[in-house]
Write a protein that holds these residues in place. Sequence first.
Motif, mmCIF file in Angstrom:
data_model
loop_
_atom_site.group_PDB
_atom_site.id
_atom_site.type_symbol
_atom_site.label_atom_id
_atom_site.label_comp_id
_atom_site.label_asym_id
_atom_site.label_seq_id
_atom_site.Cartn_x
_atom_site.Cartn_y
_atom_site.Cartn_z
ATOM 1 N N ALA A 69 -15.113 -28.472 12.543
ATOM 2 C CA ALA A 69 -14.766 -27.481 13.561
ATOM 3 C C ALA A 69 -15.772 -26.338 13.620
ATOM 4 C CB ALA A 69 -13.362 -26.928 13.295
ATOM 5 N N THR A 70 -16.383 -26.008 12.475
ATOM 6 C CA THR A 70 -17.413 -24.958 12.485
ATOM 7 C C THR A 70 -18.608 -25.385 13.329
ATOM 8 O OG1 THR A 70 -16.758 -24.130 10.304
ATOM 9 C CG2 THR A 70 -18.991 -23.612 11.055
ATOM 10 N N ARG A 71 -19.081 -26.612 13.069
ATOM 11 C CA ARG A 71 -20.210 -27.118 13.856
ATOM 12 C C ARG A 71 -19.813 -27.320 15.317
ATOM 13 N NH1 ARG A 71 -25.342 -26.293 14.080
ATOM 14 N NH2 ARG A 71 -26.436 -27.939 15.206
ATOM 15 N N PHE A 72 -18.566 -27.736 15.548
ATOM 16 C CA PHE A 72 -18.021 -27.891 16.897
ATOM 17 C C PHE A 72 -18.100 -26.567 17.660
ATOM 18 C CE2 PHE A 72 -14.192 -27.106 19.461
ATOM 19 C CZ PHE A 72 -14.276 -28.121 20.415
ATOM 20 N N SER A 73 -17.699 -25.464 17.010
ATOM 21 C CA SER A 73 -17.725 -24.148 17.661
ATOM 22 C C SER A 73 -19.143 -23.738 18.031
ATOM 23 C CB SER A 73 -17.116 -23.088 16.735
ATOM 24 O OG SER A 73 -15.745 -23.290 16.557
ATOM 25 N N ILE A 74 -20.078 -23.983 17.103
ATOM 26 C CA ILE A 74 -21.473 -23.608 17.363
ATOM 27 C C ILE A 74 -22.025 -24.406 18.536
ATOM 28 C CG2 ILE A 74 -23.809 -23.618 16.395
ATOM 29 C CD1 ILE A 74 -22.461 -23.114 13.636
ATOM 30 N N CYS A 75 -21.758 -25.716 18.568
ATOM 31 C CA CYS A 75 -22.241 -26.564 19.665
ATOM 32 C C CYS A 75 -21.618 -26.149 21.003
ATOM 33 C CB CYS A 75 -21.925 -28.033 19.376
ATOM 34 S SG CYS A 75 -22.907 -28.731 18.033
ATOM 35 N N LYS A 76 -20.329 -25.851 21.007
ATOM 36 C CA LYS A 76 -19.658 -25.441 22.244
ATOM 37 C C LYS A 76 -20.232 -24.127 22.765
ATOM 38 C CE LYS A 76 -16.295 -26.919 23.948
ATOM 39 N NZ LYS A 76 -16.070 -27.839 25.100
ATOM 40 N N SER A 77 -20.529 -23.200 21.845
ATOM 41 C CA SER A 77 -21.077 -21.906 22.284
ATOM 42 C C SER A 77 -22.463 -22.060 22.893
ATOM 43 C CB SER A 77 -21.123 -20.923 21.106
ATOM 44 O OG SER A 77 -22.110 -21.293 20.173
ATOM 45 N N ARG A 78 -23.149 -23.167 22.544
ATOM 46 C CA ARG A 78 -24.480 -23.423 23.085
ATOM 47 C C ARG A 78 -24.442 -24.404 24.259
ATOM 48 N NH1 ARG A 78 -27.344 -24.226 17.104
ATOM 49 N NH2 ARG A 78 -27.432 -22.003 16.560
ATOM 50 N N GLY A 79 -23.234 -24.848 24.653
ATOM 51 C CA GLY A 79 -23.100 -25.761 25.779
ATOM 52 C C GLY A 79 -23.358 -27.222 25.453
ATOM 53 N N ASP A 80 -23.418 -27.592 24.160
ATOM 54 C CA ASP A 80 -23.672 -28.985 23.766
ATOM 55 C C ASP A 80 -22.351 -29.739 23.619
ATOM 56 O OD1 ASP A 80 -26.387 -28.443 23.662
ATOM 57 O OD2 ASP A 80 -26.333 -27.892 21.538
ATOM 58 N N ASP A 81 -21.664 -29.990 24.748
ATOM 59 C CA ASP A 81 -20.337 -30.606 24.710
ATOM 60 C C ASP A 81 -20.364 -32.026 24.160
ATOM 61 O OD1 ASP A 81 -19.488 -28.264 25.758
ATOM 62 O OD2 ASP A 81 -18.874 -29.057 27.710
ATOM 63 N N HIS A 82 -21.382 -32.791 24.506
ATOM 64 C CA HIS A 82 -21.436 -34.180 24.039
ATOM 65 C C HIS A 82 -21.575 -34.246 22.517
ATOM 66 C CE1 HIS A 82 -22.105 -38.460 24.028
ATOM 67 N NE2 HIS A 82 -23.291 -38.308 23.437
ATOM 68 N N ILE A 83 -22.429 -33.390 21.961
ATOM 69 C CA ILE A 83 -22.595 -33.347 20.504
ATOM 70 C C ILE A 83 -21.280 -32.906 19.847
ATOM 71 C CG2 ILE A 83 -23.855 -32.313 18.591
ATOM 72 C CD1 ILE A 83 -25.491 -34.238 20.273
ATOM 73 N N ALA A 84 -20.593 -31.960 20.487
ATOM 74 C CA ALA A 84 -19.310 -31.494 19.950
ATOM 75 C C ALA A 84 -18.307 -32.640 19.858
ATOM 76 C CB ALA A 84 -18.754 -30.373 20.826
ATOM 77 N N ASN A 85 -18.276 -33.508 20.859
ATOM 78 C CA ASN A 85 -17.362 -34.645 20.838
ATOM 79 C C ASN A 85 -17.756 -35.682 19.783
ATOM 80 O OD1 ASN A 85 -15.628 -33.728 22.850
ATOM 81 N ND2 ASN A 85 -16.898 -34.563 24.485
ATOM 82 N N ILE A 86 -19.050 -35.862 19.591
ATOM 83 C CA ILE A 86 -19.517 -36.765 18.539
ATOM 84 C C ILE A 86 -19.070 -36.243 17.169
ATOM 85 C CG2 ILE A 86 -21.590 -37.565 17.321
ATOM 86 C CD1 ILE A 86 -22.951 -37.851 20.027
#
Length: 436
Positions: A69-86
């Motif tokens: 979830a930490t990495r998910f939050s960082i990716c979402k804040s940068r607009g990397d939705d696909h990486i967040a789902n991975i």
Amino acid sequence: MENARPFQEFARYSSLSVLGMIAISCYILADTFFVSRSLGTNGLAALNLAIPAYNFIHGTGLMLGMGGATRFSICKSRGDDHIANIIFTNTLYLTAIFSAVFLAAGLFFSAPLAIMLGADGAVFDMTATYLQVLLLFSPAFILNDVLLCFVRNDGNPQLAMLATVGSSLSNVVLDYVFMFPFRMGIFGAVLATGMSPVIGVVIMAPHWVKKSKGFHIVKTGFHGESVRFHFSLGFPSLLGQLSSGVVMIIFNSIILQLEGNTGVAAYGVIANISLVVTSIYTGIAQGVQPLVSREYGRGHRESQQTFLRFSMITMLVLSAVIYGVIFLFADPIAAIFNSEHNEMLQQIAVTGLKLYFTSVAFVGYNTIIATYFTSVEEAVPAHVVSLLRGLILIVPMAFILSALWGMTGVWLAFPVTELIVMVVGLYFSAKSRKRG
């Protein structure tokens, strides 16, 4: 979330997270209360010998949930939705793998584990039963922890709190029903505990099944990079729980030699109250984590420090209140869990409460600073703080101080260890500010 004032955001996320973590800690606290009332000193001793298994399961869930979830939050804040789902999908892969390990332990090794944890003939059957059922419910515990972290970091701390409170309340009700009207003994206590995270997952279903929400299962393989983030960012959360489990195993072993099963039962009172106290600090840390990670992802270092400062001030105020309550009401607190009015148990528990919980502010600082370092991807200081607390210092400190001062040394080992670790944490924090 983004338009709110910093303190309002902090108060909203942290208060809901604290309530949720207290509710999770009450899984075991409810068992402790009802077991003490139904099965007395031996039941309390058996429960305390088995609890480290819960720390290992819960720690694994937090490692996967907090790391992902930490990495998910960082990716979402940068607009990397696909990486967040991975990242979310790989978190579920890891959940399945670790669940299989715990399931195997429950099916084949519960009796050897009970012996290894120190269960003797008087409490062996109850300890083995509690361990086996707890391990068989490990997939529910781990999945619940994972979803709580992702739901909270996806901007829905209210639902995460509702799920934890709802599951904890169900545990209290089921504990009473299974242990008194149904007279199911220790099996009823652990069955109620095991069913609680299932209820939590169901409560969160409206969020994680909706396509409009921020994380989804996607077709992807097992990504080594994603796994690395789980372990590097989530490892401090695992170690935080492992430290509780290791402390309990070591303390149980020492106390068995000093005071027998009655001493272990008295320590059970302290250890379970410690779970609740620690959960408050864990709640503050987990509540502020998505906010710090968001600001880190955007490069707003001053905002990161603002949220850290809010966390530390809140922790210090709560620590003063917590220790004041424990010191003033140590006798009635111990009596709640002493249904047989055992004078020896009461005396050991009261002394232990007053000495052991001198650690509260140190524990609070160490918990928050380790999570903060994780939130800004500073894995090394987070790991050092967590390793010192959980393994490197506490074990020798417990043996040395208990050899010098008996039970007094046992109680002081924890606050002395946490104080030393806090000094190390302050050093790393000062270095981090200079680099910024």
